[in-house]
Design a protein around this motif. Sequence first.
Motif, PDB file in Angstrom:
ATOM      1  N   ILE A 179     -18.596  27.967  15.945  1.00 55.34           N
ATOM      2  CA  ILE A 179     -18.309  27.117  14.787  1.00 55.34           C
ATOM      3  C   ILE A 179     -19.415  27.231  13.746  1.00 55.34           C
ATOM      4  O   ILE A 179     -19.156  27.212  12.528  1.00 55.34           O
ATOM      5  CB  ILE A 179     -18.112  25.628  15.229  1.00 55.34           C
ATOM      6  CG1 ILE A 179     -17.579  24.794  14.054  1.00 55.34           C
ATOM      7  CG2 ILE A 179     -19.393  25.024  15.740  1.00 55.34           C
ATOM      8  CD1 ILE A 179     -16.236  25.231  13.532  1.00 55.34           C
ATOM      9  N   ILE A 180     -20.654  27.422  14.209  1.00 53.02           N
ATOM     10  CA  ILE A 180     -21.764  27.644  13.268  1.00 53.02           C
ATOM     11  C   ILE A 180     -21.570  28.950  12.512  1.00 53.02           C
ATOM     12  O   ILE A 180     -21.734  29.015  11.288  1.00 53.02           O
ATOM     13  CB  ILE A 180     -23.114  27.635  14.018  1.00 53.02           C
ATOM     14  CG1 ILE A 180     -23.406  26.252  14.594  1.00 53.02           C
ATOM     15  CG2 ILE A 180     -24.247  28.077  13.089  1.00 53.02           C
ATOM     16  CD1 ILE A 180     -24.629  26.200  15.494  1.00 53.02           C
ATOM     17  N   ILE A 221     -18.804  28.673   9.936  1.00 50.58           N
ATOM     18  CA  ILE A 221     -19.278  27.970   8.736  1.00 50.58           C
ATOM     19  C   ILE A 221     -20.137  28.902   7.883  1.00 50.58           C
ATOM     20  O   ILE A 221     -19.998  28.947   6.649  1.00 50.58           O
ATOM     21  CB  ILE A 221     -20.068  26.706   9.134  1.00 50.58           C
ATOM     22  CG1 ILE A 221     -19.139  25.669   9.762  1.00 50.58           C
ATOM     23  CG2 ILE A 221     -20.776  26.105   7.922  1.00 50.58           C
ATOM     24  CD1 ILE A 221     -19.851  24.484  10.377  1.00 50.58           C
ATOM     25  N   ALA A 260     -17.888  31.398   6.190  1.00 57.84           N
ATOM     26  CA  ALA A 260     -17.160  30.750   5.096  1.00 57.84           C
ATOM     27  C   ALA A 260     -18.067  30.570   3.877  1.00 57.84           C
ATOM     28  O   ALA A 260     -17.645  30.806   2.730  1.00 57.84           O
ATOM     29  CB  ALA A 260     -16.614  29.402   5.557  1.00 57.84           C
ATOM     30  N   CYS A 261     -19.308  30.159   4.114  1.00 62.88           N
ATOM     31  CA  CYS A 261     -20.271  30.001   3.013  1.00 62.88           C
ATOM     32  C   CYS A 261     -20.523  31.334   2.324  1.00 62.88           C
ATOM     33  O   CYS A 261     -20.610  31.407   1.094  1.00 62.88           O
ATOM     34  CB  CYS A 261     -21.579  29.422   3.534  1.00 62.88           C
ATOM     35  SG  CYS A 261     -21.474  27.702   4.063  1.00 62.88           S
ATOM     36  N   VAL A 278     -11.045  31.563  12.606  1.00 65.81           N
ATOM     37  CA  VAL A 278     -10.661  30.140  12.646  1.00 65.81           C
ATOM     38  C   VAL A 278      -9.458  29.958  13.560  1.00 65.81           C
ATOM     39  O   VAL A 278      -9.420  29.027  14.387  1.00 65.81           O
ATOM     40  CB  VAL A 278     -10.359  29.622  11.225  1.00 65.81           C
ATOM     41  CG1 VAL A 278      -9.731  28.230  11.286  1.00 65.81           C
ATOM     42  CG2 VAL A 278     -11.628  29.587  10.389  1.00 65.81           C
TER      43      VAL A 278
END
Length: 271
Positions: A79-80, A83, A86-87, A242
């Motif tokens: 999940i890190i 993220i 995505a960033c 995801v």
Amino acid sequence: MALSNNVIGAINFIAMLLSIPIIGAGIWLATEPDNSCVKILQWPVIVLGILVLVVALAGFVGGFWRVPWLLIIYLVAMIILIILLACLVVFIYMVTLKGSGHLVPSRAYLEYSLEDYSGWLQRRVRSSFKWDRIRSCLSSSSMCAELNQSYRMAQDFFDAHITPLQSGCCKPPTECGYTFVNPTYWISPINTAADMDCLQWSNEQTQLCYSCDSCKAGLLANLKKEWRRADLILLIALVGLVWVYLIGCFAFRNAKTEDLFRKYKQGDSYN
């Protein structure tokens, strides 16, 4: 429990496969001449792809070999990474949102202006310390020499669709009014005060317009095109990760539920 663990292992194998386009995008950027000179984006992409591969491998092992602590590490680490990815996707989109070439009369190729691009990209090339290294790298390539081999006549060159880097670095800006001899050799007009880039131009083949703002803008135009392509690959990989992660969470929850239910039934049988 075994079925759920097998599902977790299988979907993490898919996650391992999804790391390949991420790593591939970074390697592709590293092989492009302009990106290899700038060295901004390729290594973060490659490192992120390798981390996704390692974490997915941990989830794969944890699923098939039923190692709960590896699955927990996978769930937290993935999940890190999602993220972070995505960033990165949003960041690349934002810094490449601005900037495009400009049409000039009687020319098929475009001209490029440094001020059109995002402030973040401009800062990557405005520093003389950074640009000296980039300029040295660009001037060692054959991109300008290739123009001399391809175009002998002025009109053929004016009708050519050359790259942004070639347009910005290998010739003077059109507004300077230089007279064509060959793509990298031009006769200076009497008045060159139209733009500072006009004064920067040199017929010396190692100099040309590598010190011009137009060259910096051409570099950013090339980077924008290549980064946008890489960003599309990263976005597709992100959507896939995801999807895989959500299925993994669902399978992990089912596995824990099955385990608790099995222990509860065993406790009832003892009673």
